[in-house]
Each structure stands twice: as structure tokens, then as C-alpha cells.
Design an enzyme around this catalytic site. Structure first.
Site, PDB file in Angstrom:
ATOM      1  CB  ALA A 156     137.520  82.721  87.012  1.00 23.29           C
ATOM      2  N   GLY A 179     140.873  81.034  90.669  1.00 24.82           N
ATOM      3  CA  GLY A 179     140.961  82.465  90.941  1.00 24.82           C
ATOM      4  C   GLY A 179     140.889  82.795  92.436  1.00 24.82           C
ATOM      5  CD  GLU A 225     144.817  82.433  89.481  1.00 23.32           C
ATOM      6  OE1 GLU A 225     143.604  82.444  89.202  1.00 23.32           O
ATOM      7  OE2 GLU A 225     145.700  82.456  88.616  1.00 23.32           O
ATOM      8  CD  GLU A 269     143.038  77.791  87.499  1.00 29.18           C
ATOM      9  OE1 GLU A 269     143.635  76.846  88.065  1.00 29.18           O
ATOM     10  OE2 GLU A 269     142.895  78.912  88.022  1.00 29.18           O
TER      11      GLU A 269
HETATM   12  N1  CO8 Z   1     131.969  79.505  88.664  1.00 29.31           N
HETATM   13  C1  CO8 Z   1     130.636  79.617  88.566  1.00 29.31           C
HETATM   14  N2  CO8 Z   1     129.782  78.996  89.390  1.00 29.31           N
HETATM   15  C2  CO8 Z   1     130.315  78.231  90.349  1.00 29.31           C
HETATM   16  C3  CO8 Z   1     131.699  78.058  90.504  1.00 29.31           C
HETATM   17  C4  CO8 Z   1     132.556  78.755  89.600  1.00 29.31           C
HETATM   18  N3  CO8 Z   1     133.878  78.705  89.686  1.00 29.31           N
HETATM   19  N4  CO8 Z   1     131.927  77.219  91.528  1.00 29.31           N
HETATM   20  C5  CO8 Z   1     130.714  76.882  92.006  1.00 29.31           C
HETATM   21  N5  CO8 Z   1     129.745  77.486  91.309  1.00 29.31           N
HETATM   22  C6  CO8 Z   1     128.281  77.373  91.485  1.00 29.31           C
HETATM   23  C7  CO8 Z   1     127.767  76.044  90.983  1.00 29.31           C
HETATM   24  O1  CO8 Z   1     127.556  76.083  89.606  1.00 29.31           O
HETATM   25  C8  CO8 Z   1     126.482  75.919  91.782  1.00 29.31           C
HETATM   26  O2  CO8 Z   1     125.499  76.722  91.181  1.00 29.31           O
HETATM   27  P1  CO8 Z   1     124.023  76.116  90.809  1.00 29.31           P
HETATM   28  O3  CO8 Z   1     123.454  75.755  92.151  1.00 29.31           O
HETATM   29  O4  CO8 Z   1     123.354  77.253  90.149  1.00 29.31           O
HETATM   30  O5  CO8 Z   1     124.269  74.935  89.936  1.00 29.31           O
HETATM   31  C9  CO8 Z   1     126.827  76.558  93.114  1.00 29.31           C
HETATM   32  O6  CO8 Z   1     127.969  77.367  92.864  1.00 29.31           O
HETATM   33  C10 CO8 Z   1     127.191  75.543  94.184  1.00 29.31           C
HETATM   34  O7  CO8 Z   1     128.218  74.726  93.687  1.00 29.31           O
HETATM   35  P2  CO8 Z   1     128.151  73.114  93.698  1.00 29.31           P
HETATM   36  O8  CO8 Z   1     126.742  72.658  93.661  1.00 29.31           O
HETATM   37  O9  CO8 Z   1     129.076  72.618  92.633  1.00 29.31           O
HETATM   38  O10 CO8 Z   1     128.756  72.812  95.143  1.00 29.31           O
HETATM   39  P3  CO8 Z   1     129.534  71.467  95.588  1.00 29.31           P
HETATM   40  O11 CO8 Z   1     129.663  71.577  97.071  1.00 29.31           O
HETATM   41  O12 CO8 Z   1     128.906  70.273  94.999  1.00 29.31           O
HETATM   42  O13 CO8 Z   1     131.002  71.635  94.933  1.00 29.31           O
HETATM   43  C11 CO8 Z   1     133.037  72.765  94.321  1.00 29.31           C
HETATM   44  C12 CO8 Z   1     131.845  72.684  95.308  1.00 29.31           C
HETATM   45  C13 CO8 Z   1     133.920  71.529  94.444  1.00 29.31           C
HETATM   46  C14 CO8 Z   1     133.851  74.014  94.682  1.00 29.31           C
HETATM   47  C15 CO8 Z   1     132.490  72.873  92.882  1.00 29.31           C
HETATM   48  O14 CO8 Z   1     131.503  73.900  92.835  1.00 29.31           O
HETATM   49  C16 CO8 Z   1     133.536  73.198  91.840  1.00 29.31           C
HETATM   50  O15 CO8 Z   1     134.274  72.321  91.427  1.00 29.31           O
HETATM   51  N6  CO8 Z   1     133.582  74.474  91.396  1.00 29.31           N
HETATM   52  C17 CO8 Z   1     134.510  74.896  90.383  1.00 29.31           C
HETATM   53  C18 CO8 Z   1     135.910  75.047  90.931  1.00 29.31           C
HETATM   54  C19 CO8 Z   1     136.865  75.447  89.843  1.00 29.31           C
HETATM   55  O16 CO8 Z   1     137.095  74.712  88.895  1.00 29.31           O
HETATM   56  N7  CO8 Z   1     137.436  76.655  89.953  1.00 29.31           N
HETATM   57  C20 CO8 Z   1     138.387  77.155  89.000  1.00 29.31           C
HETATM   58  C21 CO8 Z   1     137.680  77.986  87.994  1.00 29.31           C
HETATM   59  S1  CO8 Z   1     138.733  78.506  86.684  1.00 29.31           S
HETATM   60  C22 CO8 Z   1     139.578  79.789  87.291  1.00 29.31           C
HETATM   61  O17 CO8 Z   1     139.446  80.164  88.418  1.00 29.31           O
HETATM   62  C23 CO8 Z   1     140.515  80.459  86.338  1.00 29.31           C
HETATM   63  C24 CO8 Z   1     141.102  81.729  86.934  1.00 29.31           C
HETATM   64  C25 CO8 Z   1     141.761  82.558  85.858  1.00 29.31           C
HETATM   65  C26 CO8 Z   1     140.758  83.108  84.900  1.00 29.31           C
HETATM   66  C27 CO8 Z   1     141.376  83.949  83.902  1.00 29.31           C
HETATM   67  C28 CO8 Z   1     140.337  84.695  83.082  1.00 29.31           C
HETATM   68  C29 CO8 Z   1     140.264  84.370  81.706  1.00 29.31           C
END
Ligand code: CO8
Length: 266
Positions: free
Chosen positions: A71, A116, A119, A139
Site C-alpha cells: 500500500a 498489499g 495480498e 506491515e
Molecule cells: N509506498 C509508497 N512508496 C513506495 C513504496 C510504498 N509501499 N515502496 C516503495 N516506494 C517508493 C519509494 O519511496 C521510492 O520513492 P522515492 O524515489 O520518491 O523516494 C521508490 O518507490 C523506490 O523505492 P526505494 O528507493 O525504497 O527502492 P529500494 O530498491 O531501495 O527498496 C523496497 C525497495 C525494499 C521494496 C523498499 O522500497 C520498501 O521497503 N518499500 C516498502 C515496502 C513495504 O513496507 N510495504 C508494505 C506497505 S504497508 C501495506 O502494504 C499495508 C497493506 C494494507 C493497508 C490497509 C489500508 C489501511
């Protein structure tokens, strides 16, 4: 309508491909993505009753690095509890829509399928992965819990205790392990190879009765939430009802006449 900002939808040879297309945010699920997906899936469901659009679907992510990295975390930082609940419900509605479509859906996971993303993949009929595919429910690392069905579907797919271990640690599950535990059914070298194989599978499957596949999908999904005896009851009813279908008459008749069946999906 195929004018979406965050999604691509293409149909070729009766197979539709939905691509989540926000590569700069690793295809993270913003409210816009979920709203557009909701509109697309509802329209598809409505217009595809006679299989005039497609007989199979693929869900994938733009470019190689990510299927869906979760998400949208930035969007969640300003949400109230109420807004978060309705966002979770919108995402959950989309997972239920995938399960209710009259065609099989294969999630083709390239790179990250976190939170997400994992999921959404789990709500498809099954999952293919490239060798770089990574799954997980991270999460808790953000002080959150899964909200698009992950607390429910991961347990059903890999067993509750393994699902707890994965969810509490928030760790990455590599594609080999994902296959071992039954999350992924096949691993491919490249995204192109994976998409080709998914299309080939769906095309071959389309030669079987679409009506029977729809019924198998419905009964298997319903059975997931039932006791064995309730599930067997649903199966017996569906097995009986299918004897009124054209496809059943054609399939069995063609076998006896030693010819290939011509199914209409009715
Ligand atoms: N949301 C928003 N932006 C994201 C997300 C995300 N989940 N993942 C990556 N991005 C963005 C980064 O912010 C970055 O943007 P910017 O260049 O503007 O800073 C761009 O994508 C590239 O990402 P990275 O530079 O971080 O790339 P890396 O190769 O260094 O890392 C990862 C890749 C490991 C995937 C890393 O981006 C990461 O850890 N992302 C988050 C993963 C995560 O925690 N996902 C779970 C999110 S919570 C969720 O899904 C809950 C679902 C239920 C929601 C219910 C609703 C209320």
C-alpha cells in the site's frame, strides 16, 4: 473504458493483462490505484458475462523491479482511522472482485510483492514468480497490520503458524521458499518468459469448459470458508446443477462421439 492513469489494460487473444503502472513508487497501491482497479474489475465483470472480453486474466506490475511494493505508505501518513478503514475495505473489495470473476486470474510477480502486493497476488487464482520475486507482509515494521486480506489469506494458503511467523517477523520470503510453502506454483527466469507461460496456460485452459472452470472456481473459493460437510454440500449442489449446462452436454457427448468438444461457456 481503458483510460486509467495508474493501470494498463490490454487484451490479446482473449487474455487480458492488468498492469499496475506506477513504477516510480514501485507500483504501490494508492487510493487512486485501488479506485481505478475497482472500476476496471466491476466493468470487466459486467461486460464479460458471455466471455466477450477475455477468458483469462493476468495481474502484473510495470517494469522488472516490483510487482507491487505494498500500500502507498506516503498516502497513509495523513489518513484518519476512518479513512484507513475505508481504504482497507476498498482494497478488500478488489480482492473479492478477483475471486468472483468468471475467468481464472494468474498473478505474475516480478520483484517485490510486499504487504498489499502480496495480498493482491494471494487473491488471484494462483501465483507465478520470476527468480527475483520477493514476498512478505512487512506491515509490523511500520506499526501496521495487513489490511487487504493478508491476515486471512496467508494463513489459508500456507498454514496459520507459518503465516504468523512470516507476519510477526515482517521478513522477506524469497521465491524458492515461496514455492516450497505453496505460495508460488512456478518460477521463471524472466518476466517475459513468465508472461508467455501464463498466456499459454490460459489459452490451453480455455479449450476446457469455461462454465465448468467458473463453477470449480466458485465452489473452491466458497469452500475455503466452510466446514468440510458444508463444502461438500456446496459441491454436490453445483455438481447437480452443472448437468443442466450446455457445456456438460457437449463435453460428455463429444467424448462418446470421439471428437473435440465445442464449448460455449453456457
Ligand atoms: N509506498 C509508497 N512508496 C513506495 C513504496 C510504498 N509501499 N515502496 C516503495 N516506494 C517508493 C519509494 O519511496 C521510492 O520513492 P522515492 O524515489 O520518491 O523516494 C521508490 O518507490 C523506490 O523505492 P526505494 O528507493 O525504497 O527502492 P529500494 O530498491 O531501495 O527498496 C523496497 C525497495 C525494499 C521494496 C523498499 O522500497 C520498501 O521497503 N518499500 C516498502 C515496502 C513495504 O513496507 N510495504 C508494505 C506497505 S504497508 C501495506 O502494504 C499495508 C497493506 C494494507 C493497508 C490497509 C489500508 C489501511
Amino acid at each position: 473504458n481503458t483510460n486509467y492513469e495508474t493501470l494498463l489494460f490490454e487484451v490479446e487473444n482473449e487474455i487480458g493483462v492488468i498492469t499496475v503502472n506506477r513504477p516510480k513508487a514501485l507500483n504501490a497501491l494508492s487510493e487512486q490505484v485501488h479506485s481505478e482497479l475497482n472500476a476496471l474489475l466491476k466493468e470487466f465483470k459486467n461486460l464479460n458475462k458471455d466471455y466477450s472480453i477475455a477468458k483469462g486474466l493476468i495481474l502484473t506490475g510495470a517494469e522488472d523491479k516490483a510487482f507491487i511494493a505494498g500500500a502507498d505508505i506516503k498516502g497513509m501518513t495523513t489518513m484518519t482511522a476512518e479513512q484507513a478503514e475505508s481504504f482497507a475495505r476498498l482494497g478488500q473489495e478488489n480482492t473479492l472482485l478477483f475471486e468472483s470473476l468468471n475467468v481464472p486470474v494468474i498473478a505474475c510477480v516480478n520483484g517485490y510483492a510486499l504487504g498489499g502486493g502480496c495480498e493482491m497476488a494471494m487473491s488471484c487464482d494462483f501465483i507465478y514468480g520470476t527468480k527475483t520475486a520477493v514476498f512478505g507482509q512487512p506491515e509490523v515494521k511500520l506499526g501496521l497490520i495487513p489490511g487487504f486480506g493478508g491476515t486471512q489469506r496467508l494463513s489459508k494458503l500456507v498454514g496459520r503458524n507459518r503465516a504468523k511467523e512470516i507476519t510477526y517477523s515482517g521478513r522477506n520470503v524469497g521465491v524458492e521458499e515461496a514455492k516450497e510453502i505453496g505460495l508460488v506454483v512456478a518460477i521463471f527466469e524472466t518476466k517475459d518468459e513468465m508472461l508467455e507461460s501464463a498466456k499459454t496456460y490460459l489459452s490451453k485452459m480455455m479449450r476446457n469448459s469455461p462454465h465448468a472452470i467458473l463453477e470449480a472456481k466458485r465452489v473452491m473459493n466458497e469452500g475455503n470458508d466452510l466446514t468440510i460437510s458444508e463444502g461438500l454440500n456446496v459441491e454436490a449442489k453445483a455438481f447437480g446443477a452443472i448437468f443442466n449446462s450446455d457445456d456438460m452436454k457437449e463435453g460428455t457427448k463429444a467424448f462418446v462421439e470421439k471428437r473435440k468438444p465445442v464449448f460455449t461457456g453456457k
